[in-house]
Write a protein that holds these residues in place. Sequence first.
Motif, PDB file in Angstrom:
ATOM      1  N   ARG A  84       0.840  -1.207   0.000  1.00 20.63           N
ATOM      2  CA  ARG A  84       0.000   0.000   0.000  1.00 20.63           C
ATOM      3  C   ARG A  84       0.871   1.251   0.000  1.00 20.63           C
ATOM      4  NH1 ARG A  84      -3.913   0.752   4.264  1.00 20.63           N
ATOM      5  NH2 ARG A  84      -4.874   2.193   2.817  1.00 20.63           N
ATOM      6  N   HIS A  85       1.959   1.205   0.737  1.00 17.37           N
ATOM      7  CA  HIS A  85       2.905   2.323   0.772  1.00 17.37           C
ATOM      8  C   HIS A  85       3.531   2.523  -0.608  1.00 17.37           C
ATOM      9  CE1 HIS A  85       6.774   4.108   2.753  1.00 17.37           C
ATOM     10  NE2 HIS A  85       6.087   5.017   2.093  1.00 17.37           N
ATOM     11  N   LEU A  86       3.951   1.426  -1.227  1.00 20.33           N
ATOM     12  CA  LEU A  86       4.544   1.486  -2.566  1.00 20.33           C
ATOM     13  C   LEU A  86       3.559   2.095  -3.561  1.00 20.33           C
ATOM     14  CD1 LEU A  86       6.831   0.618  -4.578  1.00 20.33           C
ATOM     15  CD2 LEU A  86       5.541  -1.489  -4.871  1.00 20.33           C
ATOM     16  N   LYS A  87       2.311   1.631  -3.544  1.00 24.55           N
ATOM     17  CA  LYS A  87       1.309   2.143  -4.480  1.00 24.55           C
ATOM     18  C   LYS A  87       0.996   3.612  -4.216  1.00 24.55           C
ATOM     19  CE  LYS A  87      -0.890  -2.175  -5.724  1.00 24.55           C
ATOM     20  NZ  LYS A  87      -2.122  -2.946  -5.802  1.00 24.55           N
ATOM     21  N   PHE A 141      13.495   2.212  -1.725  1.00 27.34           N
ATOM     22  CA  PHE A 141      12.239   1.592  -1.299  1.00 27.34           C
ATOM     23  C   PHE A 141      11.443   1.096  -2.504  1.00 27.34           C
ATOM     24  CE2 PHE A 141       7.696   1.831  -0.347  1.00 27.34           C
ATOM     25  CZ  PHE A 141       7.630   0.979   0.753  1.00 27.34           C
ATOM     26  N   LEU A 142      11.426   1.870  -3.582  1.00 22.38           N
ATOM     27  CA  LEU A 142      10.688   1.458  -4.779  1.00 22.38           C
ATOM     28  C   LEU A 142      11.281   0.189  -5.393  1.00 22.38           C
ATOM     29  CD1 LEU A 142      10.021   4.903  -6.499  1.00 22.38           C
ATOM     30  CD2 LEU A 142       8.369   3.454  -5.292  1.00 22.38           C
ATOM     31  N   LYS A 143      12.592   0.028  -5.271  1.00 18.50           N
ATOM     32  CA  LYS A 143      13.235  -1.183  -5.801  1.00 18.50           C
ATOM     33  C   LYS A 143      12.949  -2.395  -4.927  1.00 18.50           C
ATOM     34  CE  LYS A 143      17.128   1.239  -7.872  1.00 18.50           C
ATOM     35  NZ  LYS A 143      18.526   1.593  -7.683  1.00 18.50           N
ATOM     36  N   ALA A 144      12.940  -2.182  -3.615  1.00 21.07           N
ATOM     37  CA  ALA A 144      12.743  -3.306  -2.686  1.00 21.07           C
ATOM     38  C   ALA A 144      11.887  -2.855  -1.507  1.00 21.07           C
ATOM     39  CB  ALA A 144      14.102  -3.815  -2.199  1.00 21.07           C
ATOM     40  N   PRO A 145      10.559  -2.791  -1.683  1.00 19.64           N
ATOM     41  CA  PRO A 145       9.701  -2.345  -0.581  1.00 19.64           C
ATOM     42  C   PRO A 145       9.678  -3.366   0.560  1.00 19.64           C
ATOM     43  CG  PRO A 145       8.372  -3.051  -2.451  1.00 19.64           C
ATOM     44  CD  PRO A 145       9.804  -3.118  -2.887  1.00 19.64           C
ATOM     45  N   ASP A 146       9.735  -2.850   1.771  1.00 17.51           N
ATOM     46  CA  ASP A 146       9.641  -3.751   2.925  1.00 17.51           C
ATOM     47  C   ASP A 146       8.418  -3.369   3.758  1.00 17.51           C
ATOM     48  OD1 ASP A 146      10.445  -2.022   5.325  1.00 17.51           O
ATOM     49  OD2 ASP A 146      12.119  -1.673   3.954  1.00 17.51           O
ATOM     50  N   THR A 147       7.954  -4.278   4.551  1.00 13.96           N
ATOM     51  CA  THR A 147       6.715  -4.064   5.303  1.00 13.96           C
ATOM     52  C   THR A 147       6.922  -3.245   6.572  1.00 13.96           C
ATOM     53  OG1 THR A 147       7.056  -6.164   6.449  1.00 13.96           O
ATOM     54  CG2 THR A 147       5.671  -6.195   4.474  1.00 13.96           C
ATOM     55  N   ARG A 148       8.161  -3.048   6.973  1.00 13.44           N
ATOM     56  CA  ARG A 148       8.426  -2.319   8.217  1.00 13.44           C
ATOM     57  C   ARG A 148       8.503  -0.805   8.017  1.00 13.44           C
ATOM     58  NH1 ARG A 148      13.570  -4.124   9.239  1.00 13.44           N
ATOM     59  NH2 ARG A 148      13.460  -5.341   7.366  1.00 13.44           N
ATOM     60  N   THR A 149       8.864  -0.340   6.813  1.00 19.12           N
ATOM     61  CA  THR A 149       9.061   1.091   6.579  1.00 19.12           C
ATOM     62  C   THR A 149       7.729   1.771   6.295  1.00 19.12           C
ATOM     63  OG1 THR A 149      11.251   0.663   5.650  1.00 19.12           O
ATOM     64  CG2 THR A 149      10.267   2.792   5.159  1.00 19.12           C
ATOM     65  N   THR A 150       7.355   2.703   7.174  1.00 23.12           N
ATOM     66  CA  THR A 150       6.142   3.491   6.966  1.00 23.12           C
ATOM     67  C   THR A 150       6.495   4.749   6.178  1.00 23.12           C
ATOM     68  OG1 THR A 150       6.439   4.756   8.994  1.00 23.12           O
ATOM     69  CG2 THR A 150       5.191   2.684   9.163  1.00 23.12           C
ATOM     70  N   LEU A 151       5.481   5.484   5.755  1.00 20.32           N
ATOM     71  CA  LEU A 151       5.708   6.729   5.028  1.00 20.32           C
ATOM     72  C   LEU A 151       6.459   7.728   5.903  1.00 20.32           C
ATOM     73  CD1 LEU A 151       5.256   8.421   2.484  1.00 20.32           C
ATOM     74  CD2 LEU A 151       3.054   9.124   3.431  1.00 20.32           C
ATOM     75  N   TYR A 152       6.097   7.790   7.183  1.00 18.37           N
ATOM     76  CA  TYR A 152       6.789   8.688   8.111  1.00 18.37           C
ATOM     77  C   TYR A 152       8.263   8.291   8.226  1.00 18.37           C
ATOM     78  CZ  TYR A 152       7.772  11.491  12.249  1.00 18.37           C
ATOM     79  OH  TYR A 152       8.308  12.390  13.124  1.00 18.37           O
ATOM     80  N   ASP A 153       8.525   7.000   8.360  1.00 16.74           N
ATOM     81  CA  ASP A 153       9.914   6.516   8.440  1.00 16.74           C
ATOM     82  C   ASP A 153      10.695   6.867   7.179  1.00 16.74           C
ATOM     83  OD1 ASP A 153       9.345   5.361  10.889  1.00 16.74           O
ATOM     84  OD2 ASP A 153       8.935   3.379  10.024  1.00 16.74           O
ATOM     85  N   LEU A 154      10.042   6.755   6.041  1.00 18.15           N
ATOM     86  CA  LEU A 154      10.711   7.035   4.771  1.00 18.15           C
ATOM     87  C   LEU A 154      11.079   8.513   4.658  1.00 18.15           C
ATOM     88  CD1 LEU A 154      11.662   5.666   2.180  1.00 18.15           C
ATOM     89  CD2 LEU A 154       9.448   6.195   1.175  1.00 18.15           C
ATOM     90  N   MET A 155      10.199   9.394   5.096  1.00 16.75           N
ATOM     91  CA  MET A 155      10.515  10.830   5.086  1.00 16.75           C
ATOM     92  C   MET A 155      11.699  11.114   6.005  1.00 16.75           C
ATOM     93  SD  MET A 155       8.480  12.280   2.928  1.00 16.75           S
ATOM     94  CE  MET A 155       8.651  10.805   1.950  1.00 16.75           C
ATOM     95  N   ASP A 156      11.728  10.445   7.158  1.00 18.57           N
ATOM     96  CA  ASP A 156      12.840  10.606   8.092  1.00 18.57           C
ATOM     97  C   ASP A 156      14.141  10.108   7.468  1.00 18.57           C
ATOM     98  OD1 ASP A 156      14.022  11.301  10.583  1.00 18.57           O
ATOM     99  OD2 ASP A 156      13.943   9.205  11.196  1.00 18.57           O
ATOM    100  N   LYS A 157      14.097   8.978   6.780  1.00 21.77           N
ATOM    101  CA  LYS A 157      15.297   8.447   6.111  1.00 21.77           C
ATOM    102  C   LYS A 157      15.796   9.403   5.033  1.00 21.77           C
ATOM    103  CE  LYS A 157      14.480   3.505   6.747  1.00 21.77           C
ATOM    104  NZ  LYS A 157      14.211   2.223   6.084  1.00 21.77           N
ATOM    105  N   CYS A 158      14.876  10.002   4.300  1.00 22.44           N
ATOM    106  CA  CYS A 158      15.259  10.957   3.256  1.00 22.44           C
ATOM    107  C   CYS A 158      15.991  12.158   3.853  1.00 22.44           C
ATOM    108  CB  CYS A 158      14.030  11.445   2.497  1.00 22.44           C
ATOM    109  SG  CYS A 158      13.291  10.216   1.419  1.00 22.44           S
ATOM    110  N   LEU A 159      15.435  12.710   4.925  1.00 19.40           N
ATOM    111  CA  LEU A 159      16.061  13.872   5.555  1.00 19.40           C
ATOM    112  C   LEU A 159      17.393  13.510   6.187  1.00 19.40           C
ATOM    113  CD1 LEU A 159      12.901  15.526   7.118  1.00 19.40           C
ATOM    114  CD2 LEU A 159      14.199  16.288   5.116  1.00 19.40           C
ATOM    115  N   ASP A 160      17.464  12.332   6.796  1.00 19.22           N
ATOM    116  CA  ASP A 160      18.726  11.884   7.381  1.00 19.22           C
ATOM    117  C   ASP A 160      19.803  11.731   6.300  1.00 19.22           C
ATOM    118  OD1 ASP A 160      20.108  10.901   9.859  1.00 19.22           O
ATOM    119  OD2 ASP A 160      20.394   9.156   8.554  1.00 19.22           O
TER     120      ASP A 160
END
Length: 198
Positions: A84-87, A141-160
């Motif tokens: 769902r996150h990927l889509k 994430f788009l290459k290998a989506p995982d079930t643990r990474t939420t949208l909030y986590d992904l934004m944090d990873k981007c900024l980090d």
Amino acid sequence: MRTITRTYDLFQLAELSAVARETAYGEWLHTFEYGWNSENRNTLDAFESVFNIKVNDWSYDTCRYSYHFTSHYSGEEEQLNGIRHLKYIVNNYWHILFKPKTYYLKGDYKKRRKSRVFTDNCCVLTGYCADEDILKPIYDFLKAPDTRTTLYDLMDKCLDSFFKSCRDDMVYQCSEESFEESCAANDYEFLENGKMYN
């Protein structure tokens, strides 16, 4: 009236003694200004305008970086994960993350065409290389989506990823290697004691 003529022996950086090189490097560091702040800021502003977040308090230097951000996504959107996150990313951000590949005619760079099939993801936000750093976690994430990474986590990873690359670039820009490259590129000359000749 008297006229005094002074003569100086001028040296390239490589010709200086070790002590004089240290002096030259120290003086250069004292006047050093990081030249990519505005480009980094433009990338961050572009990221904030695309994604529904706001970075409130941030800083970086040669030793550390810090940031805080506020998400303006709904609670349900923030917790999206897995397929769902990927889509969600593909449906909402694909047209920004991937631009049509541009082809130029041989010998004539004024004539170009955009592909309807192939895409490019090189520096898509502002055209500056920091775009790559801030978007890398999303592309991963788009290459290998995982079930643990939420949208909030992904934004944090981007900024980090972005602030880490800003810090690392600043560290390099202040390094002795960068100083040597700058001296060679600008043909800087020094007095025997390491003072820069104006």
